[in-house]
Design a protein around this motif. Structure first.
Motif, PDB file in Angstrom:
ATOM      1  N   ASP A 179       4.427   8.567   3.590  1.00 45.91           N
ATOM      2  CA  ASP A 179       5.705   7.610   3.319  1.00 45.91           C
ATOM      3  C   ASP A 179       5.263   5.525   3.498  1.00 45.91           C
ATOM      4  N   PHE A 224       4.277  -1.715   9.055  1.00 41.17           N
ATOM      5  CA  PHE A 224       4.492   0.210   9.824  1.00 41.17           C
ATOM      6  C   PHE A 224       5.406   0.898  11.054  1.00 41.17           C
ATOM      7  N   GLU A 225       6.289   1.148  10.634  1.00 37.88           N
ATOM      8  CA  GLU A 225       7.454   1.123  11.748  1.00 37.88           C
ATOM      9  C   GLU A 225       6.676   2.546  13.622  1.00 37.88           C
ATOM     10  N   ARG A 227       4.996   5.080   6.672  1.00 40.76           N
ATOM     11  CA  ARG A 227       5.661   4.302   8.179  1.00 40.76           C
ATOM     12  C   ARG A 227       5.468   4.399   9.005  1.00 40.76           C
ATOM     13  N   GLU A 228       4.053   5.466   9.008  1.00 40.30           N
ATOM     14  CA  GLU A 228       3.446   5.669  10.235  1.00 40.30           C
ATOM     15  C   GLU A 228       1.825   6.232  10.243  1.00 40.30           C
TER      16      GLU A 228
END
Length: 224
Positions: A125, A213-214, A127-128
């Motif tokens: 996704d 990126f979270e 995000r990481e």
């Protein structure tokens, strides 16, 4: 009654004006003579020196692509105490002792060109992201010639004569080599590499977070 009219001031006499003109002209002549003498002496001075730069053009020998991050710099200073003694002669005859102050910096860097395959992992996704880095390395010490100098020196009589007759007296190459070696050892024992690791980690976390990126995980290759 009308006040009597005052007589106009008398104009300076002609001889006085001529005297002032003569003095002014004489002063100009003296100044011109002084300037001329100085210019002539500087041109004909047998003791004068002229500096001519006959250096050859700078040659580009090679270019290297850099893929490293300069993460930290340590500034060091060491006092090198180098003593040479003769086996059977007193120090006043043969022997020397030199105190040399060596100052310079050591750079710590992380080589991104050494990243292994799969060092960067992104989640589906996006995000990481996880990054595995090599540990920081140390550059060779770079001595600052402006801050490195001979603090004190004692030499025996024979050493003084040898330096006087030598074409390159007071060679300081050995002092610089010793100072670089001691600074390199001090850098290895210091916290410089660990500081570079943490600075690189913080830099990547901030950059990757800015990219969206979270969760950013930065590890080093020797970590589980």
């Amino acid at each position: 009654m009308k006040a009597p009219l005052e007589a106009p001031p008398e104009a300076p006499s002609a001889p006085r004006r001529r005297r002032w003109r003569f003095l002014a002209g004489l002063l100009v002549v003296v100044v011109l003579l002084v300037v001329g003498v100085r210019l002539t002496w500087s041109w004909l001075n047998p003791f004068g020196e002229t500096t001519v730069d006959r250096s050859q053009p700078v040659l580009l020998q090679s270019i290297h692509n850099l893929s490293r991050f300069e993460a930290a710099t340590g500034n060091f200073q060491v006092v090198v105490d180098l003593e040479r003694d003769a086996a059977f002669l007193p120090d006043a005859v043969k022997g020397s002792r030199t105190l040399f102050v060596g100052a310079g910096g050591v750079d710590a860097y992380v080589d991104f060109g050494g990243l292994a395959k799969g060092a960067l992992t992104v989640s589906p996704d996006r995000r990481e992201v996880t990054v595995k880095l090599p540990r920081a390395q140390l550059e060779k010490p770079n001595l600052d010639n402006k801050r490195s100098y001979v603090y004190a020196q004692q030499r025996g009589l024979l050493d003084r004569v040898e330096d006087f007759l030598s074409s390159s007296p007071a060679d300081q190459q050995e002092l610089y080599v010793l100072a670089e070696k001691k600074i390199a050892e001090a850098a290895q024992a210091s916290d410089l590499r660990n500081r570079a690791d943490q600075n690189t980690k913080s830099m990547l976390q901030g950059m990757l977070t800015t990219l969206g990126f979270e969760k950013v995980t930065v590890k080093f290759a020797d970590e589980p």
